[in-house]
Design a protein around this motif. Structure first.
Motif, PDB file in Angstrom:
ATOM      1  N   HIS A 223       7.944   3.359  -2.155  1.00 17.83           N
ATOM      2  CA  HIS A 223       8.131   2.418  -3.260  1.00 17.83           C
ATOM      3  C   HIS A 223       9.546   1.872  -3.238  1.00 17.83           C
ATOM      4  O   HIS A 223      10.493   2.616  -2.950  1.00 17.83           O
ATOM      5  CB  HIS A 223       7.937   3.120  -4.612  1.00 17.83           C
ATOM      6  CG  HIS A 223       6.572   3.658  -4.827  1.00 17.83           C
ATOM      7  ND1 HIS A 223       5.472   2.869  -5.029  1.00 17.83           N
ATOM      8  CD2 HIS A 223       6.118   4.934  -4.885  1.00 17.83           C
ATOM      9  CE1 HIS A 223       4.409   3.626  -5.203  1.00 17.83           C
ATOM     10  NE2 HIS A 223       4.773   4.885  -5.109  1.00 17.83           N
TER      11      HIS A 223
ATOM     12  N   ASN B 193       1.412  12.410  -1.268  1.00 22.59           N
ATOM     13  CA  ASN B 193       0.162  12.628  -1.980  1.00 22.59           C
ATOM     14  C   ASN B 193      -0.764  13.467  -1.112  1.00 22.59           C
ATOM     15  O   ASN B 193      -0.678  13.418   0.115  1.00 22.59           O
ATOM     16  CB  ASN B 193      -0.517  11.291  -2.285  1.00 22.59           C
ATOM     17  CG  ASN B 193       0.350  10.406  -3.135  1.00 22.59           C
ATOM     18  OD1 ASN B 193       0.472  10.600  -4.327  1.00 22.59           O
ATOM     19  ND2 ASN B 193       0.987   9.421  -2.512  1.00 22.59           N
TER      20      ASN B 193
ATOM     21  N   TRP C 272      -1.875  -0.610  -5.657  1.00 23.28           N
ATOM     22  CA  TRP C 272      -2.079  -0.508  -4.208  1.00 23.28           C
ATOM     23  C   TRP C 272      -3.468   0.051  -3.904  1.00 23.28           C
ATOM     24  O   TRP C 272      -4.191  -0.492  -3.066  1.00 23.28           O
ATOM     25  CB  TRP C 272      -0.987   0.372  -3.579  1.00 23.28           C
ATOM     26  CG  TRP C 272      -1.099   0.489  -2.092  1.00 23.28           C
ATOM     27  CD1 TRP C 272      -0.600  -0.379  -1.160  1.00 23.28           C
ATOM     28  CD2 TRP C 272      -1.755   1.524  -1.347  1.00 23.28           C
ATOM     29  NE1 TRP C 272      -0.912   0.052   0.114  1.00 23.28           N
ATOM     30  CE2 TRP C 272      -1.617   1.224   0.019  1.00 23.28           C
ATOM     31  CE3 TRP C 272      -2.446   2.678  -1.711  1.00 23.28           C
ATOM     32  CZ2 TRP C 272      -2.142   2.025   1.030  1.00 23.28           C
ATOM     33  CZ3 TRP C 272      -2.972   3.483  -0.707  1.00 23.28           C
ATOM     34  CH2 TRP C 272      -2.821   3.159   0.638  1.00 23.28           C
ATOM     35  N   TYR C 273      -3.848   1.147  -4.583  1.00 27.03           N
ATOM     36  CA  TYR C 273      -5.180   1.722  -4.375  1.00 27.03           C
ATOM     37  C   TYR C 273      -6.268   0.686  -4.676  1.00 27.03           C
ATOM     38  O   TYR C 273      -7.229   0.542  -3.919  1.00 27.03           O
ATOM     39  CB  TYR C 273      -5.412   2.939  -5.272  1.00 27.03           C
ATOM     40  CG  TYR C 273      -4.677   4.191  -4.871  1.00 27.03           C
ATOM     41  CD1 TYR C 273      -4.903   4.810  -3.642  1.00 27.03           C
ATOM     42  CD2 TYR C 273      -3.764   4.786  -5.736  1.00 27.03           C
ATOM     43  CE1 TYR C 273      -4.241   5.973  -3.281  1.00 27.03           C
ATOM     44  CE2 TYR C 273      -3.095   5.950  -5.381  1.00 27.03           C
ATOM     45  CZ  TYR C 273      -3.336   6.536  -4.162  1.00 27.03           C
ATOM     46  OH  TYR C 273      -2.675   7.681  -3.814  1.00 27.03           O
TER      47      TYR C 273
ATOM     48  N   THR D 213       4.747  -1.149  -3.087  1.00 26.57           N
ATOM     49  CA  THR D 213       4.159   0.073  -2.526  1.00 26.57           C
ATOM     50  C   THR D 213       3.636  -0.248  -1.136  1.00 26.57           C
ATOM     51  O   THR D 213       2.995  -1.284  -0.940  1.00 26.57           O
ATOM     52  CB  THR D 213       2.991   0.571  -3.402  1.00 26.57           C
ATOM     53  OG1 THR D 213       3.466   0.824  -4.716  1.00 26.57           O
ATOM     54  CG2 THR D 213       2.366   1.830  -2.830  1.00 26.57           C
TER      55      THR D 213
ATOM     56  N   SER E  26       2.465   0.814  -9.739  1.00 24.92           N
ATOM     57  CA  SER E  26       2.394   0.093  -8.475  1.00 24.92           C
ATOM     58  C   SER E  26       1.447   0.788  -7.500  1.00 24.92           C
ATOM     59  O   SER E  26       0.702   0.132  -6.764  1.00 24.92           O
ATOM     60  CB  SER E  26       3.793  -0.037  -7.865  1.00 24.92           C
ATOM     61  OG  SER E  26       3.754  -0.803  -6.686  1.00 24.92           O
ATOM     62  N   ARG E  27       1.467   2.123  -7.494  1.00 23.21           N
ATOM     63  CA  ARG E  27       0.561   2.893  -6.636  1.00 23.21           C
ATOM     64  C   ARG E  27      -0.894   2.612  -7.005  1.00 23.21           C
ATOM     65  O   ARG E  27      -1.743   2.414  -6.144  1.00 23.21           O
ATOM     66  CB  ARG E  27       0.869   4.392  -6.781  1.00 23.21           C
ATOM     67  CG  ARG E  27       0.960   5.105  -5.514  1.00 23.21           C
ATOM     68  CD  ARG E  27       1.430   6.539  -5.530  1.00 23.21           C
ATOM     69  NE  ARG E  27       1.539   7.281  -6.748  1.00 23.21           N
ATOM     70  CZ  ARG E  27       2.671   7.482  -7.423  1.00 23.21           C
ATOM     71  NH1 ARG E  27       3.804   6.935  -7.026  1.00 23.21           N
ATOM     72  NH2 ARG E  27       2.686   8.218  -8.519  1.00 23.21           N
ATOM     73  N   GLU E  28      -1.165   2.596  -8.308  1.00 21.81           N
ATOM     74  CA  GLU E  28      -2.526   2.311  -8.791  1.00 21.81           C
ATOM     75  C   GLU E  28      -2.968   0.926  -8.318  1.00 21.81           C
ATOM     76  O   GLU E  28      -4.111   0.741  -7.877  1.00 21.81           O
ATOM     77  CB  GLU E  28      -2.560   2.394 -10.316  1.00 21.81           C
ATOM     78  CG  GLU E  28      -3.926   2.213 -10.920  1.00 21.81           C
ATOM     79  CD  GLU E  28      -4.836   3.407 -10.710  1.00 21.81           C
ATOM     80  OE1 GLU E  28      -6.054   3.230 -10.853  1.00 21.81           O
ATOM     81  OE2 GLU E  28      -4.351   4.507 -10.407  1.00 21.81           O
TER      82      GLU E  28
ATOM     83  N   GLU F 180       4.155   4.665 -10.342  1.00 25.53           N
ATOM     84  CA  GLU F 180       2.748   5.049 -10.515  1.00 25.53           C
ATOM     85  C   GLU F 180       1.886   3.815 -10.766  1.00 25.53           C
ATOM     86  O   GLU F 180       0.792   3.686 -10.211  1.00 25.53           O
ATOM     87  CB  GLU F 180       2.614   6.038 -11.665  1.00 25.53           C
ATOM     88  CG  GLU F 180       1.204   6.545 -11.853  1.00 25.53           C
ATOM     89  CD  GLU F 180       1.087   7.583 -12.958  1.00 25.53           C
ATOM     90  OE1 GLU F 180       0.046   8.253 -13.010  1.00 25.53           O
ATOM     91  OE2 GLU F 180       2.023   7.734 -13.773  1.00 25.53           O
TER      92      GLU F 180
ATOM     93  N   THR G 126      -0.169  14.048  -6.543  1.00 22.85           N
ATOM     94  CA  THR G 126       1.193  13.884  -6.056  1.00 22.85           C
ATOM     95  C   THR G 126       1.781  15.263  -5.801  1.00 22.85           C
ATOM     96  O   THR G 126       1.778  16.117  -6.685  1.00 22.85           O
ATOM     97  CB  THR G 126       2.049  13.109  -7.078  1.00 22.85           C
ATOM     98  OG1 THR G 126       1.463  11.812  -7.255  1.00 22.85           O
ATOM     99  CG2 THR G 126       3.479  12.975  -6.619  1.00 22.85           C
TER     100      THR G 126
ATOM    101  N   LEU H 237       3.537   7.319   0.608  1.00 17.50           N
ATOM    102  CA  LEU H 237       3.672   5.928   0.181  1.00 17.50           C
ATOM    103  C   LEU H 237       5.125   5.691  -0.202  1.00 17.50           C
ATOM    104  O   LEU H 237       5.756   6.536  -0.842  1.00 17.50           O
ATOM    105  CB  LEU H 237       2.762   5.633  -1.014  1.00 17.50           C
ATOM    106  CG  LEU H 237       1.266   5.764  -0.763  1.00 17.50           C
ATOM    107  CD1 LEU H 237       0.484   5.539  -2.052  1.00 17.50           C
ATOM    108  CD2 LEU H 237       0.804   4.792   0.309  1.00 17.50           C
TER     109      LEU H 237
END
Length: 131
Positions: free
Chosen positions: A91, A108, A36-37, A77, A32-34, A30, A56, A89
């Motif tokens: 990971h 997502n 990426w965004y 990500t 890492s996703r943040e 999560e 998600t 996505l």
């Protein structure tokens, strides 16, 4: 675009088996996703301005190798595929030795924040899936 963050395993992330608790890997992903965004120019407030959010819907995670206290991990990500309102996505988490610790695909869905129903991907997000 593929992004990555570096983390160090902390004492509060260890379970009774002496390794990282399985739920913590989801947090690492999560974070890492943040990242990426943010690097894609799509932080949370940009979605809110469009009246949209992301949720998600599914996570399929593979635990490959245990991680232990003090280890430095790299969490990456990258976009994999997109649909009308959903996208995937990928990971990967590697340890300092370059060994794959865990990997996952996260589905997502983009939703309308008021209606709480799925909507088509905004153009700025869809562009992230172009080669």
């Amino acid at each position: 675009m593929k992004t990555s963050i570096q983390i160090e395993v902390r004492p509060t992330e260890i379970d009774v088996m002496g390794h990282v608790n399985n739920a913590k890997y989801l947090e690492y992903m999560e974070w890492s996703r943040e990242d990426w965004y943010n690097k894609a120019g799509l932080p949370f407030d940009v979605f809110v301005e469009m009246g949209m959010g992301t949720v998600t819907a599914n996570i399929n995670i593979n635990y490959r190798k245990e991680a232990k206290l003090g280890q430095k991990l790299t969490v990456s990500t990258e976009p994999v595929r997109k649909g009308r309102s959903s996208y995937v996505l990928k990971h990967e988490i590697y340890n300092e030795s370059g060994e794959l610790v865990a990997d996952a695909e996260v589905v997502n869905v983009v939703i309308d924040l008021k209606a709480r129903k799925s909507v088509p991907l905004p153009e700025a997000l869809a562009k992230q899936f172009e080669s």
